[in-house]
Design a protein around this motif. Structure first.
Motif, PDB file in Angstrom:
ATOM      1  N   VAL A 147       0.871  -1.171   0.000  1.00 11.91           N
ATOM      2  CA  VAL A 147       0.000   0.000   0.000  1.00 11.91           C
ATOM      3  C   VAL A 147       0.909   1.222   0.000  1.00 11.91           C
ATOM      4  CG1 VAL A 147      -1.744   1.296   1.280  1.00 11.91           C
ATOM      5  CG2 VAL A 147      -1.858  -1.207   1.198  1.00 11.91           C
ATOM      6  N   ASN A 148       0.727   2.103  -0.995  1.00 10.75           N
ATOM      7  CA  ASN A 148       1.632   3.226  -1.196  1.00 10.75           C
ATOM      8  C   ASN A 148       0.882   4.554  -1.167  1.00 10.75           C
ATOM      9  OD1 ASN A 148       3.787   1.274  -2.133  1.00 10.75           O
ATOM     10  ND2 ASN A 148       2.320   1.023  -3.799  1.00 10.75           N
ATOM     11  N   LEU A 149       1.551   5.566  -0.647  1.00 10.89           N
ATOM     12  CA  LEU A 149       1.043   6.938  -0.710  1.00 10.89           C
ATOM     13  C   LEU A 149       2.173   7.823  -1.214  1.00 10.89           C
ATOM     14  CD1 LEU A 149      -1.177   9.041  -0.167  1.00 10.89           C
ATOM     15  CD2 LEU A 149      -0.254   9.281   2.148  1.00 10.89           C
ATOM     16  N   VAL A 150       1.905   8.554  -2.289  1.00 13.03           N
ATOM     17  CA  VAL A 150       2.898   9.441  -2.891  1.00 13.03           C
ATOM     18  C   VAL A 150       2.402  10.877  -2.790  1.00 13.03           C
ATOM     19  CG1 VAL A 150       4.153  10.041  -4.999  1.00 13.03           C
ATOM     20  CG2 VAL A 150       3.653   7.640  -4.484  1.00 13.03           C
ATOM     21  N   VAL A 151       3.214  11.743  -2.194  1.00  9.02           N
ATOM     22  CA  VAL A 151       2.903  13.169  -2.073  1.00  9.02           C
ATOM     23  C   VAL A 151       3.778  13.911  -3.076  1.00  9.02           C
ATOM     24  CG1 VAL A 151       2.905  15.165  -0.532  1.00  9.02           C
ATOM     25  CG2 VAL A 151       2.301  12.896   0.359  1.00  9.02           C
ATOM     26  N   PHE A 152       3.173  14.795  -3.872  1.00 11.08           N
ATOM     27  CA  PHE A 152       3.931  15.442  -4.936  1.00 11.08           C
ATOM     28  C   PHE A 152       3.474  16.879  -5.162  1.00 11.08           C
ATOM     29  CE2 PHE A 152       0.227  13.478  -6.843  1.00 11.08           C
ATOM     30  CZ  PHE A 152      -0.203  14.386  -7.803  1.00 11.08           C
ATOM     31  N   ASP A 153       4.292  17.621  -5.903  1.00  6.99           N
ATOM     32  CA  ASP A 153       3.987  18.993  -6.289  1.00  6.99           C
ATOM     33  C   ASP A 153       3.045  18.962  -7.490  1.00  6.99           C
ATOM     34  OD1 ASP A 153       3.947  21.586  -7.301  1.00  6.99           O
ATOM     35  OD2 ASP A 153       6.093  21.918  -7.011  1.00  6.99           O
ATOM     36  N   PRO A 154       1.814  19.475  -7.381  1.00  8.12           N
ATOM     37  CA  PRO A 154       0.865  19.390  -8.503  1.00  8.12           C
ATOM     38  C   PRO A 154       1.245  20.270  -9.693  1.00  8.12           C
ATOM     39  CG  PRO A 154      -0.052  20.706  -6.718  1.00  8.12           C
ATOM     40  CD  PRO A 154       1.213  20.105  -6.191  1.00  8.12           C
ATOM     41  N   GLN A 155       2.200  21.174  -9.529  1.00 11.29           N
ATOM     42  CA  GLN A 155       2.637  22.029 -10.626  1.00 11.29           C
ATOM     43  C   GLN A 155       3.718  21.371 -11.476  1.00 11.29           C
ATOM     44  OE1 GLN A 155       1.249  25.014 -11.495  1.00 11.29           O
ATOM     45  NE2 GLN A 155      -0.245  24.492  -9.902  1.00 11.29           N
ATOM     46  N   THR A 156       4.549  20.534 -10.843  1.00  9.38           N
ATOM     47  CA  THR A 156       5.695  19.940 -11.547  1.00  9.38           C
ATOM     48  C   THR A 156       5.686  18.418 -11.560  1.00  9.38           C
ATOM     49  OG1 THR A 156       7.074  19.866  -9.552  1.00  9.38           O
ATOM     50  CG2 THR A 156       7.100  21.919 -10.843  1.00  9.38           C
ATOM     51  N   GLY A 157       4.886  17.798 -10.679  1.00 10.32           N
ATOM     52  CA  GLY A 157       4.889  16.345 -10.559  1.00 10.32           C
ATOM     53  C   GLY A 157       6.009  15.808  -9.702  1.00 10.32           C
ATOM     54  N   LYS A 158       6.884  16.678  -9.213  1.00  8.16           N
ATOM     55  CA  LYS A 158       8.036  16.248  -8.421  1.00  8.16           C
ATOM     56  C   LYS A 158       7.597  15.632  -7.096  1.00  8.16           C
ATOM     57  CE  LYS A 158      12.313  17.951  -6.292  1.00  8.16           C
ATOM     58  NZ  LYS A 158      13.172  19.140  -6.030  1.00  8.16           N
ATOM     59  N   THR A 159       8.170  14.500  -6.756  1.00  8.65           N
ATOM     60  CA  THR A 159       7.858  13.831  -5.494  1.00  8.65           C
ATOM     61  C   THR A 159       8.353  14.654  -4.316  1.00  8.65           C
ATOM     62  OG1 THR A 159       8.025  11.644  -6.532  1.00  8.65           O
ATOM     63  CG2 THR A 159       8.193  11.736  -4.127  1.00  8.65           C
ATOM     64  N   LEU A 160       7.497  14.858  -3.334  1.00  7.22           N
ATOM     65  CA  LEU A 160       7.873  15.530  -2.093  1.00  7.22           C
ATOM     66  C   LEU A 160       8.218  14.528  -1.008  1.00  7.22           C
ATOM     67  CD1 LEU A 160       5.112  18.314  -2.029  1.00  7.22           C
ATOM     68  CD2 LEU A 160       7.374  18.371  -3.103  1.00  7.22           C
ATOM     69  N   GLN A 161       7.463  13.443  -0.946  1.00 11.20           N
ATOM     70  CA  GLN A 161       7.714  12.341  -0.019  1.00 11.20           C
ATOM     71  C   GLN A 161       6.803  11.193  -0.395  1.00 11.20           C
ATOM     72  OE1 GLN A 161       9.628  10.455   1.502  1.00 11.20           O
ATOM     73  NE2 GLN A 161      10.197  11.737   3.270  1.00 11.20           N
ATOM     74  N   ALA A 162       7.146  10.008   0.029  1.00 13.12           N
ATOM     75  CA  ALA A 162       6.333   8.822  -0.269  1.00 13.12           C
ATOM     76  C   ALA A 162       6.515   7.806   0.832  1.00 13.12           C
ATOM     77  CB  ALA A 162       6.732   8.233  -1.621  1.00 13.12           C
ATOM     78  N   ILE A 163       5.609   6.854   0.855  1.00 14.67           N
ATOM     79  CA  ILE A 163       5.665   5.792   1.854  1.00 14.67           C
ATOM     80  C   ILE A 163       5.082   4.522   1.269  1.00 14.67           C
ATOM     81  CG2 ILE A 163       3.403   6.148   2.952  1.00 14.67           C
ATOM     82  CD1 ILE A 163       4.961   6.073   5.677  1.00 14.67           C
ATOM     83  N   THR A 164       5.615   3.386   1.693  1.00 14.50           N
ATOM     84  CA  THR A 164       5.098   2.087   1.248  1.00 14.50           C
ATOM     85  C   THR A 164       5.055   1.148   2.435  1.00 14.50           C
ATOM     86  OG1 THR A 164       5.397   0.274  -0.349  1.00 14.50           O
ATOM     87  CG2 THR A 164       7.404   1.260   0.562  1.00 14.50           C
ATOM     88  N   ALA A 165       4.041   0.290   2.461  1.00 13.89           N
ATOM     89  CA  ALA A 165       3.888  -0.639   3.574  1.00 13.89           C
ATOM     90  C   ALA A 165       3.305  -1.948   3.059  1.00 13.89           C
ATOM     91  CB  ALA A 165       2.992  -0.060   4.659  1.00 13.89           C
ATOM     92  N   PRO A 166       3.845  -3.086   3.504  1.00 17.21           N
ATOM     93  CA  PRO A 166       3.324  -4.392   3.065  1.00 17.21           C
ATOM     94  C   PRO A 166       2.097  -4.803   3.874  1.00 17.21           C
ATOM     95  CG  PRO A 166       5.183  -4.726   4.513  1.00 17.21           C
ATOM     96  CD  PRO A 166       5.017  -3.241   4.377  1.00 17.21           C
ATOM     97  N   CYS A 167       1.097  -3.959   3.922  1.00 15.74           N
ATOM     98  CA  CYS A 167      -0.089  -4.189   4.757  1.00 15.74           C
ATOM     99  C   CYS A 167      -1.106  -5.061   4.027  1.00 15.74           C
ATOM    100  CB  CYS A 167      -0.738  -2.877   5.127  1.00 15.74           C
ATOM    101  SG  CYS A 167       0.315  -1.770   6.108  1.00 15.74           S
TER     102      CYS A 167
END
Length: 245
Positions: free
Chosen positions: A225-245
């Motif tokens: 299960v993944n959550l990706v946080v990004f800049d909506p103007q450039t698409g650049k990743t700000l932070q992300a997380i993954t978990a084998p839940c």
């Protein structure tokens, strides 16, 4: 006697359910100081140049990264329908293409932290570490129910966006038509669910709560299960997380 047996069976079921829920609710993950890399691969079972990229992606197992194989459907017209493809994946690829000022979309396309990665390959760990521009805390609340708290940090853009994915491993297909006719393909990190989580104003003094209900877990295909946080103007990743839940 029958009522007593039913009562005992019901009690055992309740205890088992409570134990299972407790075990699932223990699944938590906290982002680190540095940005967790995000690798997106846009691929298709109908594309003859895609299998090497799919194989490379499988080799990323065990690395500290969010890894996602977005299957697209615009190769289906050649006679083989990719069962993992959805129109939403193509929409995202077009947005990634716009962020990168590309004239068209293509497969296989690898993207690293929102940037087109034409010379993909090797280990994601070889990429330079960058400080994260947000913190993420993820918790599983119950069967297929998740909650994340996202807090931008100093240096984050004025707005941020996010998306959830569920990726699964261990799929295979015997392709019967199209460019890969006769090939036996193996897939890992297949995006089985993709959900946009909206756009928010950055506020380092307050965390934003994001809720997510995932598809049911498949006993035959380990998932992340993944959550990706990004800049909506450039698409650049700000932070992300993954978990084998």
């Amino acid at each position: 006697m029958k009522n007593a047996i039913k009562t005992i069976a019901s009690s055992v079921l309740c205890i088992y359910t409570a134990f299972a829920f407790s075990a699932e609710s223990m699944c938590t993950q906290q982002s680190g100081k540095n940005k967790l890399p995000v690798v997106e691969l846009y691929t298709s079972e109908g594309c003859s140049s895609c299998p090497p990229a799919d194989q490379w992606l499988s080799h990323l197992k065990g690395q500290s990264a969010v890894v996602e194989a977005f299957h697209v459907g615009y190769w289906d017209q050649l006679g083989w329908v990719d069962r993992f493809a959805t129109p939403a994946h193509t929409v995202r690829q077009r947005q990634v293409s716009a962020w990168n000022q590309l004239s068209s979309i293509y497969t296989p396309q690898a993207v690293l932290n929102g940037k087109d990665w034409a010379r993909w390959g090797g280990n994601v760990a070889d990429t330079a570490a960058e400080p994260g521009l947000a913190t993420i805390s993820l918790h599983q609340l119950g069967p297929d129910q998740f909650e994340a708290m996202v807090t931008p940090v100093a240096g984050a853009p004025g707005h941020w966006s996010a998306y959830w994915t569920v990726t699964e491993n261990g799929y295979s297909s015997k392709v019967q038509a199209g460019e890969n006719a006769g090939e036996f393909l193996k897939h890992d990190f297949v995006v089985r669910q993709y959900v946009s989580a909206g756009v928010y104003t950055s506020d380092a003094s307050a965390a934003q709560k994001l809720a997510f209900r995932s598809i049911a877990r498949s006993p035959d295909h380990p998932r992340q299960v993944n959550l990706v946080v990004f800049d909506p103007q450039t698409g650049k990743t700000l932070q992300a997380i993954t978990a084998p839940c």
